[in-house]
Design an enzyme around this catalytic site. Structure first.
Site, PDB file in Angstrom:
ATOM      1  N   GLU A   1      -8.594  -1.279   6.012  1.00  0.00           N
ATOM      2  CA  GLU A   1      -8.009  -0.900   7.307  1.00  0.00           C
ATOM      3  C   GLU A   1      -9.039  -0.189   8.191  1.00  0.00           C
ATOM      4  O   GLU A   1      -8.938  -0.233   9.411  1.00  0.00           O
ATOM      5  CB  GLU A   1      -6.769  -0.013   7.063  1.00  0.00           C
ATOM      6  CG  GLU A   1      -5.761  -0.096   8.187  1.00  0.00           C
ATOM      7  CD  GLU A   1      -4.407   0.531   7.839  1.00  0.00           C
ATOM      8  OE1 GLU A   1      -4.118   0.766   6.656  1.00  0.00           O
ATOM      9  OE2 GLU A   1      -3.637   0.779   8.776  1.00  0.00           O
TER      10      GLU A   1
ATOM     11  N   HIS B   1     -10.258 -10.354 -18.653  1.00  0.00           N
ATOM     12  CA  HIS B   1      -9.625 -11.580 -19.127  1.00  0.00           C
ATOM     13  C   HIS B   1      -8.892 -12.282 -17.991  1.00  0.00           C
ATOM     14  O   HIS B   1      -7.993 -13.090 -18.233  1.00  0.00           O
ATOM     15  CB  HIS B   1      -8.664 -11.255 -20.274  1.00  0.00           C
ATOM     16  CG  HIS B   1      -9.374 -10.591 -21.417  1.00  0.00           C
ATOM     17  ND1 HIS B   1      -9.882 -11.285 -22.466  1.00  0.00           N
ATOM     18  CD2 HIS B   1      -9.720  -9.290 -21.613  1.00  0.00           C
ATOM     19  CE1 HIS B   1     -10.487 -10.440 -23.303  1.00  0.00           C
ATOM     20  NE2 HIS B   1     -10.403  -9.225 -22.797  1.00  0.00           N
TER      21      HIS B   1
ATOM     22  N   LYS C   1       3.763  -3.301  13.918  1.00  0.00           N
ATOM     23  CA  LYS C   1       4.787  -2.253  14.027  1.00  0.00           C
ATOM     24  C   LYS C   1       5.614  -2.462  15.293  1.00  0.00           C
ATOM     25  O   LYS C   1       6.843  -2.363  15.282  1.00  0.00           O
ATOM     26  CB  LYS C   1       4.131  -0.858  14.085  1.00  0.00           C
ATOM     27  CG  LYS C   1       3.631  -0.326  12.743  1.00  0.00           C
ATOM     28  CD  LYS C   1       3.207   1.139  12.894  1.00  0.00           C
ATOM     29  CE  LYS C   1       2.684   1.732  11.597  1.00  0.00           C
ATOM     30  NZ  LYS C   1       2.394   3.152  11.634  1.00  0.00           N
TER      31      LYS C   1
HETATM   32  O1  PA5 Z   1      -3.881   4.476   7.456  1.00  0.00           O
HETATM   33  C1  PA5 Z   1      -3.037   4.391   8.335  1.00  0.00           C
HETATM   34  O2  PA5 Z   1      -3.153   4.973   9.429  1.00  0.00           O
HETATM   35  C2  PA5 Z   1      -1.771   3.587   8.110  1.00  0.00           C
HETATM   36  O3  PA5 Z   1      -1.816   2.918   6.894  1.00  0.00           O
HETATM   37  C3  PA5 Z   1      -0.567   4.518   8.130  1.00  0.00           C
HETATM   38  O4  PA5 Z   1      -0.715   5.493   7.146  1.00  0.00           O
HETATM   39  C4  PA5 Z   1       0.733   3.755   7.900  1.00  0.00           C
HETATM   40  O5  PA5 Z   1       0.868   2.741   8.863  1.00  0.00           O
HETATM   41  C5  PA5 Z   1       1.923   4.681   7.959  1.00  0.00           C
HETATM   42  O6  PA5 Z   1       1.942   5.383   9.151  1.00  0.00           O
HETATM   43  P1  PA5 Z   1       2.802   6.691   9.314  1.00  0.00           P
HETATM   44  O7  PA5 Z   1       2.239   7.723   8.409  1.00  0.00           O
HETATM   45  O8  PA5 Z   1       2.667   7.061  10.752  1.00  0.00           O
HETATM   46  O9  PA5 Z   1       4.191   6.351   8.925  1.00  0.00           O
END
Ligand code: PA5
Length: 462
Positions: A291, A320, A432
């Protein structure tokens, strides 16, 4: 710092032409220096507030230890609701420190509640959770930095309704801790109105960099982990990561080696811990690496479609399953092993018994798992495959703190080398918003039109 990093098998001298010539490090010194400086200059600022997390005050931590410790004593089950960065860090760290079958242990053999980290909205999973926990003795931690994430809000709405009906509102409120950005977002507004205990997710700490703030610490304190030792480990790694000499800075070295490997076409980064306790560290790594580095544009807006696909593996299980590919498939991977010197227990293979398997007798499983790791490392090296090993003397709060901080700096340096914004996630945000639109959230009418305009051709559906 207790962790050790062995990069020998990334080098040409060990793995041949597919390895890295140390002269590259000298050649790229100005680029490395610039990337290092970018990360150093931003420590504690903007989205790099995570750099300051190891230095939380004793007063702040003591309040958390005290409040959460009480919850830990009262709760039979402790359930975390969150997703992405709001779940994977808590899951990875808690799994690394708990007994491997913690939830199955009888109460007198575990001094902490059962732990469930629920990071999906699969309806079967929610109902399965309700089948195994007793709501009368369960406590919940609802974690969402934005306070807006549909998955987490859904879980919260279901559980708060059930708790209220079963226990009455006054008691239901006491069962939920909310971990979110204070002063902002739907969940914070609900929490303020209803009176939940709230822990703040600091402004400049993004989801995947948040495990050492209340996003992780609240759960760890409930489970009775030594969070001060964890932060001490993280602080030591932060100090090591501030070292300008790449030969003494493991996060900078690994970021550089993976970056230059990407340039050689090694577009996959595998994390393969040799410990079941560290299995979910690979999930944590996959998220932070994917990410953070998977970005369309660089800092100047040029389209570069950057990133290196992370993959998770577990030693020895995946020897394996996946190692055949790693050894003989395309030269497109860097494999990072995590080795553990001292496991928390020893399992001895008996001397007597059946009259066979003599080579195993008298050894321990500890010797076997380490021999298998070294054998896999040898096989990869022989096949000219780039790999490196992180050595953990033992898995405990301090070394896990070091490891987590290493992953964060590794990612930050790699992002700086790629000249990208490490801390945004426009690709995730798009999904989202489309979810909000499809569920009819006010303000997303235009997005719904956009989503509905995308038509599928039926001739390609079989
Ligand atoms: O790393 C990130 O920013 C995302 O993976 C968020 O943690 C995830 O989308 C969840 O977001 P939030 O904590 O606002 O619910």
């Amino acid at each position: 710092m207790e962790l050790k990093f062995d990069f020998n098998n990334m080098m040409q001298s060990q793995v041949g032409v597919h390895g890295i010539d140390p002269a590259f490090i000298d050649r790229d010194a100005p680029l490395i220096r610039k990337a290092y400086q970018k990360v150093m200059d931003n420590r504690g600022k903007g989205w790099q507030e995570w750099c300051d997390l190891p230095y939380a005050s004793d007063e702040y931590l003591d309040e958390m230890i005290s409040y959460c410790g009480e919850v830990g004593k009262k709760a039979e089950s402790f359930v975390v609701f969150g997703i992405g960065g709001s779940a994977l860090g808590p899951l990875a760290v808690a799994s690394s420190l708990l007994h491997l079958h913690h939830n199955e242990l009888p109460r007198d053999k575990r001094n902490a509640p059962k732990l469930y980290v629920e990071d999906n909205v699969d309806p079967e999973r929610m109902n399965a959770l309700l089948d195994v926990i007793d709501l009368k003795t369960a406590y919940f931690n609802v974690i969402t930095k934005s306070g807006e994430t549909s998955e987490t809000l859904t879980q919260f709405l279901i559980i708060y309704d059930k708790l209220t009906k079963l226990l009455g509102k006054e008691e239901a409120v006491k069962r939920i801790i909310v971990t979110t950005t204070v002063g902002k977002g739907t969940l914070y507004n609900i929490a303020a109105k209803e009176g939940f205990k709230v822990y703040d997710v600091q402004k400049g700490v993004g989801g995947r960099f948040s495990v050492l703030c209340p996003v992780g610490l609240v759960t760890f304190a409930v489970m009775g982990f030594d969070i001060k030792a964890m932060l001490k480990g993280a602080a030591e790694m932060a100090e090591q990561s501030a070292c300008a000499d790449i030969y003494r800075n493991p996060a900078l070295m690994s970021a550089y080696l993976k970056w230059i490997s990407m340039k050689q076409g090694k577009n996959v980064s595998v994390l393969m811990p040799y410990a079941d306790s560290l299995k979910y560290m690979a999930d944590f790594y996959c998220q932070i690496w994917a990410e953070s580095l998977g970005k369309e544009v660089d800092d100047e807006g040029n389209v570069i479609n950057a990133g290196q696909t992370p993959a998770k593996a577990l030693g020895v299980t995946d020897q394996h399953s996946q190692v055949q590919l790693y050894t003989e498939g395309p030269f497109d991977k860097v494999v990072t092993f995590i080795a553990v010197d001292e496991y928390r227990s020893v399992a001895t293979i008996p001397e007597g018994g059946v009259d066979a398997c003599d080579f195993l007798k008298g050894h321990t499983m500890n010797e076997l798992i380490n021999a298998e790791r070294k054998a896999t490392e040898f096989a990869l090296k022989k096949a000219g495959r780039s790999n490196f090993t992180i050595y953990m003397p033992a898995v405990n709060e301090k070394t896990v703190g070091e490891l987590i901080m290493y992953f964060m700096y590794d990612t930050a340096f790699a992002g700086a080398l790629l000249h990208i914004d490490t801390y945004n996630q426009p690709g995730v945000e798009e999904g989202k918003k489309a979810t909000f639109a499809m569920l009819g959230r006010a303000g997303y009418e235009a997005k719904l039109k956009e989503v509905n305009a995308v038509k599928k051709e039926s001739k390609y559906i079989i």
